[in-house]
Design a protein around this motif. Structure first.
Motif, short mmCIF file in Angstrom:
data_model
loop_
_atom_site.label_atom_id
_atom_site.label_comp_id
_atom_site.label_asym_id
_atom_site.label_seq_id
_atom_site.Cartn_x
_atom_site.Cartn_y
_atom_site.Cartn_z
N LEU A 298 1.40 8.17 -1.47
CA LEU A 298 0.53 7.41 -2.34
C LEU A 298 1.29 6.36 -3.14
O LEU A 298 0.89 5.19 -3.19
CB LEU A 298 -0.20 8.36 -3.29
CG LEU A 298 -1.28 7.77 -4.19
CD1 LEU A 298 -2.42 7.22 -3.36
CD2 LEU A 298 -1.78 8.82 -5.18
N ILE B 270 0.82 -1.21 0.00
CA ILE B 270 0.00 0.00 0.00
C ILE B 270 0.85 1.26 0.00
O ILE B 270 0.61 2.18 -0.78
CB ILE B 270 -0.96 0.00 1.21
CG1 ILE B 270 -1.90 -1.21 1.14
CG2 ILE B 270 -1.76 1.30 1.25
CD1 ILE B 270 -2.79 -1.25 -0.08
N ASN B 271 1.85 1.33 0.86
CA ASN B 271 2.70 2.52 0.92
C ASN B 271 4.16 2.14 0.74
O ASN B 271 4.67 1.26 1.45
CB ASN B 271 2.54 3.25 2.26
CG ASN B 271 1.15 3.80 2.47
OD1 ASN B 271 0.47 3.43 3.40
ND2 ASN B 271 0.73 4.70 1.60
N GLU C 235 -3.52 3.11 -10.26
CA GLU C 235 -4.78 2.41 -9.96
C GLU C 235 -5.93 3.40 -9.89
O GLU C 235 -7.01 3.15 -10.43
CB GLU C 235 -4.64 1.66 -8.63
CG GLU C 235 -5.89 0.96 -8.15
CD GLU C 235 -5.75 0.38 -6.77
OE1 GLU C 235 -6.74 0.37 -6.01
OE2 GLU C 235 -4.62 -0.04 -6.41
N TYR C 236 -5.71 4.52 -9.23
CA TYR C 236 -6.75 5.55 -9.15
C TYR C 236 -7.05 6.14 -10.52
O TYR C 236 -8.21 6.36 -10.88
CB TYR C 236 -6.32 6.67 -8.20
CG TYR C 236 -6.26 6.29 -6.73
CD1 TYR C 236 -6.84 5.13 -6.25
CD2 TYR C 236 -5.60 7.12 -5.81
CE1 TYR C 236 -6.77 4.79 -4.91
CE2 TYR C 236 -5.54 6.79 -4.46
CZ TYR C 236 -6.11 5.62 -4.02
OH TYR C 236 -6.05 5.30 -2.70
N ASN D 25 2.13 3.03 -8.04
CA ASN D 25 1.18 1.97 -8.35
C ASN D 25 -0.25 2.37 -7.99
O ASN D 25 -1.18 2.16 -8.76
CB ASN D 25 1.56 0.67 -7.64
CG ASN D 25 2.79 0.02 -8.24
OD1 ASN D 25 3.16 0.30 -9.38
ND2 ASN D 25 3.44 -0.84 -7.47
N ARG D 26 -0.40 2.94 -6.78
CA ARG D 26 -1.76 3.34 -6.39
C ARG D 26 -2.24 4.53 -7.19
O ARG D 26 -3.43 4.65 -7.50
CB ARG D 26 -1.82 3.63 -4.89
CG ARG D 26 -2.08 2.38 -4.06
CD ARG D 26 -2.77 2.72 -2.75
NE ARG D 26 -1.95 3.59 -1.94
CZ ARG D 26 -2.43 4.34 -0.95
NH1 ARG D 26 -3.73 4.36 -0.69
NH2 ARG D 26 -1.62 5.09 -0.23
#
Length: 313
Positions: A204, A70-71, A211-212, A207-208
């Motif tokens: 963030l 996640i981070n 994804e967003y 990758n995230r």
């Protein structure tokens, strides 16, 4: 086999990675967990299925777990900050106390988490984390009582209907506002550098961000003073049409000028223009100023998530 805290089971259990032909069984498990209002991760695209493990008994999916990075911290963050890998592990409701089932699946997930940890930069340590809704006491107890997870933070989910009037705010004359689609890697890198400046303990990451960006009607709405980005907010819609607001920040030199309220108003109007009837966001329960900000523009608390962690050696 006798499950600790559960009934004796003679079923042959198979645990393996998720496959495409498991989709109907996954749907049944999702509906069962949703009935109990559990926090359930969807499996994502096929390239994510190495991170997803399922338990089957007599042709039924009785549990599913997955892990995700996640981070990822950039260099220069305080030493106390850690990379975060999250785990999500759910069973059918009648097996929530089946410690043997949970343990067997958890060991697969923990092994995969160790593999993911080896892909992360070595300049910071790593936490393995879990998040559950406040009422998921049985599932949480497995992590805290059996696996030694410690409290990390609590978050509130907040919701606002977009059918009610959205307040208007004036942007100071020296600022401009625009939608930023971040089409190039250079633009993405610029955004992530600014975002990590504001959230050094939980940036963030690329990758995230991507994804967003893949979400329906995703956009970033920014307030700028000349060439300087002063504040930003993201907005998009989920597949069901509900609006999401994420990553709201104002950089230190430009705070207390009303930029956050202005951007929130713009984001809500943007979502409404694209057909969303509600807007949702998350905020740390300990962040009193952010809570006050969101309440001032009409958001109300709708749920609470508790997060826990253990260090990964």
């Amino acid at each position: 086999m006798k499950a600790k805290g559960g009934k004796r089971s003679l079923n042959i259990r198979i645990i393996r990675n998720f496959r495409q032909d498991d989709m109907p069984l996954l749907g049944a498990l999702y509906e069962a967990v949703r009935q109990g209002v559990g926090l359930f991760w969807w499996v994502g695209d096929e390239d994510n299925w190495t991170n997803v493990f399922c338990a089957f008994e007599e042709g039924k999916m009785v549990a599913k777990g997955q892990v995700a990075v996640i981070n990822v911290l950039p260099e220069g963050c305080p030493e106390s900050c850690k990379h975060h890998i999250y785990v999500n592990l759910k069973t059918v409701p009648e097996r929530e106390r089946d410690t043997e089932l949970l343990e067997e699946l958890y060991q697969r997930l923990y092994t995969r988490a160790l593999e993911l940890k080896e892909t992360l930069p070595r300049h910071h340590g790593t936490y393995l984390c879990v998040g559950n809704f406040a009422h998921e006491e049985r599932n949480t107890a497995f992590f805290t009582e059996e696996k030694g997870f410690r409290p990390l933070e609590n978050l509130y989910s907040m919701v606002r209907t977009l059918n009610r009037p959205i307040p208007s705010f004036v942007l100071p004359d020296n600022f401009s506002c625009l939608l930023w689609d971040m089409q190039t890697e250079r633009e993405e890198a610029r955004y992530l550098k600014l975002e990590a400046e504001v959230w050094p303990d939980a940036p963030l990451g690329l990758n995230r961000l991507r994804e967003y960006k893949a979400k329906p009607n995703w956009t970033a709405i920014i307030a700028a003073e000349g060439e300087q980005i002063a504040a930003s907010v993201m907005a998009w819609q989920e597949k069901g049409g509900n609006g999401v607001i994420e990553d709201v920040f104002v950089r230190e030199p430009w705070r207390r000028q009303g930029l956050a309220k202005y951007l929130l108003s713009r984001a809500m109007n943007y979502l409404r223009e694209h057909g969303a009837e509600t807007a949702e966001l998350e905020v740390k329960a300990a962040n009193a100023s952010a809570l006050s900000l969101y309440q001032s523009v009409g958001f109300a608390q709708a749920g609470e998530e508790h997060r826990f962690y253990v260090p990964i050696p």
